[in-house]
Design an enzyme around this catalytic site. Structure first.
Site, PDB file in Angstrom:
ATOM      1  N   GLU A   1       0.798  -1.221   0.000  1.00 46.38           N
ATOM      2  CA  GLU A   1       0.000   0.000   0.000  1.00 46.38           C
ATOM      3  C   GLU A   1       0.838   1.282   0.000  1.00 46.38           C
ATOM      4  O   GLU A   1       0.391   2.295  -0.525  1.00 46.38           O
ATOM      5  CB  GLU A   1      -0.935   0.010   1.229  1.00 46.38           C
ATOM      6  CG  GLU A   1      -2.000  -1.061   1.218  1.00 46.38           C
ATOM      7  CD  GLU A   1      -3.056  -0.841   0.138  1.00 46.38           C
ATOM      8  OE1 GLU A   1      -3.209   0.309  -0.322  1.00 46.38           O
ATOM      9  OE2 GLU A   1      -3.724  -1.821  -0.262  1.00 46.38           O
TER      10      GLU A   1
ATOM     11  N   SER B   1     -39.425 -34.813  -9.588  1.00 47.41           N
ATOM     12  CA  SER B   1     -40.444 -34.619 -10.622  1.00 47.41           C
ATOM     13  C   SER B   1     -40.746 -33.153 -10.909  1.00 47.41           C
ATOM     14  O   SER B   1     -41.532 -32.868 -11.822  1.00 47.41           O
ATOM     15  CB  SER B   1     -41.739 -35.334 -10.215  1.00 47.41           C
ATOM     16  OG  SER B   1     -41.547 -36.739 -10.255  1.00 47.41           O
TER      17      SER B   1
END
Length: 779
Positions: free
Chosen positions: A107, A405
């Site tokens: 940083e 199903s």
């Protein structure tokens, strides 16, 4: 000439203006005074950080974030607060040395040599921006980032202005003047944002690794140092590969800046990106809709980043608080009923429980519910599990189980697109399919019985497996998979008729969105969770925009399939929704997987679509006789009965659908004035142009069956011979043609023409025999 005339008119005016300027021009002394005054004003504004004044840098060490954003439902009811994780301050000396070094390396590598602003970095960033023709590189130092995080109300990260950058510089210089480098780095590590609502190194360490910051390893420290640049983009849970690349970049910079030896850096690079499965910092378990709240936190962090916590916001979501309470309460009640031995409206056997509630663990019954507006995609209710405090795994979004199903409607919709009709007869008889080598697959119905010939509508209404497998074989595996993918099913659809039995894994959210295709006239809509975000002044910070819609099929196909699924709710496997108390128009499909490890119900009305799933997290059967109709459908019905959102409105008719009376024996349309031989004529829907042939059963018995013989020959036979996978039609080799081809004779291949001709010959012979018998009977 025109130019000369214009010059003649304008020239005197310009001369007079120039003379006036010379008369009123400031002297050298006046110019100097103006410059001094401007510098004085600039200095005062610099010292005061503008007209509003500078924040007091002296209170930095005691700063704690606050002002949580308020989360509202679609009606304006507040149901939660989206607060950042309250962090615990840890001294820098308690952390391993490489923790601070990792952040400095990536940083602010000249952190120990500048006084708050790295002017070399500023010049480099300016040069990079000039070459790129835009903002491509930042120049914020650790003190500048600290000032932005501590005073978000004064320095708004989303404001890309010169004024904001000057204010950052001013505060960074003030921080440098008041604190040592050691103290600044300590403040930075304890206040920087790491994503997931975690502020500070201690909160981040617990959130990502489940342990305190003093116990961080080198690779873990490098991973945390990789996050502040873009916490959502480098989130190791959602984007592990991007997080790994960024972590390795941090390790490389530590090595180049002599914080690490090559061997230590290389060993750390070889380690995998290992984080805990779930962050343990969420405090949302005691609020309404905790799984939904966790999801919108993720979404808004992607959109707003740290700005989500920089100031109090008003987050207006799609949630309906009343529907959410109904979903949570009805699901919990049903799970307790299943564990106590009686579930839904169907009594069941005793099921072991602990004090009326299963203990969390291996035998802990779970469930998920999703309800959505089928027209615009707004998610109205979202339950990702039974208890958020016991498990934060979101089964509504992440849980992928076999569909059972509930997959069948995609097969039947694909059949309708090909021209098959709801009255199409299908044989419910033994059916064998060669699956390679000597293996033969023989599907069975849930009841274990075969019931002979039935229509497509009846097969879907009763969720019969064998007729559905025959239909899938006739439609074709590619067409079935194509329709499922268009509807939004992301799981793998097997290249086999076995797909109709729902072996494809889906999530409740995915299945809900897919069924919106049928509820919304063939158009699938993407789920939406947040409507807009406003700041304290009421200004819109972010809005969701227009919902994404995808055309899947025609309105006519969706309407006919919906009509078939309405029978499933009113007379078939989904009647549990009716027994539970819901009386409005509804269509839906149940689902039960092999050995009842998962039970489903997906139901919808003209405006809503909802899914209920119940099962265990591990592969384990539910109690005996557990089905989607007995366990899941009643939950859906009770939730719908409590929601009452325009449930009385029916589906509007759509063009391209024809209603005809059909003969229940043959499934063919009745000729005008004709009646069935047995029973009553049945009303059936057909796609316009794909109506079946007509028949008049009230005639000679032989004539009637000769007339329909050709129809049955080209459909589904009852021969249970094994079929190869590669056969175009596993029934009897009949070509898949639109039913209009059988009705009109247009564009028929020779095989179909010959078959039709033979049927007409049999019909003629039947008429001849009938006339002969009539002559013999006459006196």
């Amino acid at each position: 000439r025109a130019s000369r005339r214009a010059s003649a008119r304008v020239g005197p005016v310009v001369a007079r203006a120039a003379a006036a300027a010379r008369r009123h021009a400031p002297t050298g002394r006046q110019t100097g005074l103006i410059a001094v005054a401007a510098l004085l004003v600039a200095w005062v504004l610099w010292e005061r950080c503008g007209i509003a004044g500078c924040p007091d840098a002296g209170i930095v060490s005691s700063y704690q974030p606050g002002g949580a954003s308020v989360v509202l439902d679609r009606n304006g009811e507040r149901f939660a607060a989206l607060a950042p994780v309250e962090h615990q301050m840890v001294p820098l000396d308690s952390l391993p040395g490489y923790v601070g070094q990792a952040f400095v390396a990536v940083e602010d590598r000249r952190f120990y040599r500048h006084d708050g602003v790295d002017w070399w970095r500023v010049l480099g960033a300016l040069w990079a921006d000039v070459r790129a023709g835009g903002l491509v590189e930042g120049s914020s130092t650790i003190p500048m980032q600290l000032s932005r995080n501590l005073y978000p109300e004064r320095i708004r990260a989303r404001e890309k202005t010169f004024r904001r950058k000057l204010l950052e510089v001013r505060l960074a210089r003030e921080i440098e003047a008041r604190f040592t480098k050691h103290e600044i780095l300590e403040l930075y590590l304890n206040h920087i944002y790491f994503g997931g609502g975690a502020y500070g190194i201690e909160a981040a360490s617990r959130y990502y690794f489940g342990k305190g910051a003093p116990r961080l390893t080198l690779e873990e420290a490098a991973l945390l140092a990789a996050l502040p640049k873009a916490p959502a983009h480098f989130d190791p849970r959602r984007h592990p590969e991007a997080a790994r690349r960024r972590r390795d970049l941090v390790l490389g910079r530590m090595e180049r800046q002599d914080y690490l030896r090559f061997r230590a850096a290389e060993e750390a690079r070889q380690k995998p990106v290992a984080v805990t499965a779930e962050g343990d910092l969420d405090r949302d378990g005691d609020v309404l809709a905790p799984y939904f709240l966790k999801h919108i936190r993720r979404l808004l962090e992607e959109e707003l980043g740290r700005d989500l916590y920089a100031e109090p916001l008003r987050i207006i979501t799609t949630l309906d608080a009343g529907a959410q309470r109904a979903a949570e309460e009805e699901l919990a009640a049903q799970l307790r009923a299943v564990e106590s031995g009686a579930f839904g409206w169907l009594p069941g056997p005793r099921y072991a429980s602990a004090g009326g509630r299963a203990a969390a663990g291996a035998g802990y019954l779970q469930g998920a519910v999703v309800f959505m507006d089928a027209r615009v995609g707004d998610v109205l209710a979202w339950v990702g599990g039974r208890d958020y405090d016991h498990s934060r795994f979101d089964r509504a979004r992440l849980g992928r189980r076999q569909a059972g199903s509930t997959f069948k409607p995609f097969v039947y919709a694909a059949a309708l697109e090909q021209g098959f009709s709801p009255s199409q007869p299908i044989q419910d008889a033994p059916f064998r399919l060669a699956t390679g080598g000597r293996r033969v697959w023989e599907p069975e119905n849930y009841s274990g019985r075969f019931e002979g010939r039935m229509s497509m509508r009846e097969a879907l209404t009763r969720s019969q497996n064998v007729p559905s497998v025959r239909l899938a074989a006739a439609v074709g595996e590619e067409d079935v998979a194509d329709f499922a993918r268009r509807a939004g099913i992301r799981g793998e659809v097997p290249a086999s008729p076995v797909a109709v039995l729902g072996v494809t894994a889906v999530s409740p959210l995915e299945l809900t969105a897919a069924f919106s295709t049928f509820a919304a006239r063939g158009t699938r809509v993407a789920p939406r969770f947040v409507l807009r975000v406003e700041d304290e002044a009421g200004e819109v910070v972010w809005a969701s925009g227009v919902p994404e819609r995808v055309s899947v099929t025609t309105p006519a196909v969706a309407f006919v399939l919906t009509d078939m699924l309405r029978d499933a709710v009113d007379y078939g496997t989904g009647t549990g929704a009716r027994w539970a108390g819901f009386r409005g128009p509804a269509a839906g499909k149940t689902g039960t997987t092999t050995n009842a490890t998962d039970v489903w119900f997906v139901g919808y009305t003209p405006g809503l679509v909802g899914t209920v799933w119940i099962g265990f997290d591990e592969t384990r059967s539910l109690p005996a006789r557990a089905t989607g109709g007995a366990i899941a459908a009643p939950v859906w019905g009770r939730i719908m009965a409590r929601m009452d959102r325009g449930a009385s409105a029916d589906w509007d008719p759509v063009p391209g659908v024809v209603a005809l009376l059909v003969d229940p024996e043959s499934g063919l349309a009745l000729e005008d004035g004709c009646r069935p031989r047995w029973g009553s004529a049945q009303r059936e829907l057909f796609l316009a142009g794909q109506e079946p042939p007509t028949v008049c059963p009230r005639g000679d018995y032989d004539y009637f069956w000769d007339r329909v013989g050709g129809w049955f020959d080209g459909v589904f036979g009852s021969e249970p011979e094994p079929m190869d996978r590669g056969d175009a039609d596993p029934d009897l080799g009949a070509p898949r043609l639109p039913r209009r081809d059988y009705a009109t004779g247009e564009n028929r291949p020779a095989e179909v023409r010959d078959r039709r001709a033979r049927a007409e010959e049999r019909a003629s012979e039947g008429r001849r025999r009938g006339e002969e018998r009539l002559r013999r009977r006459r006196p």
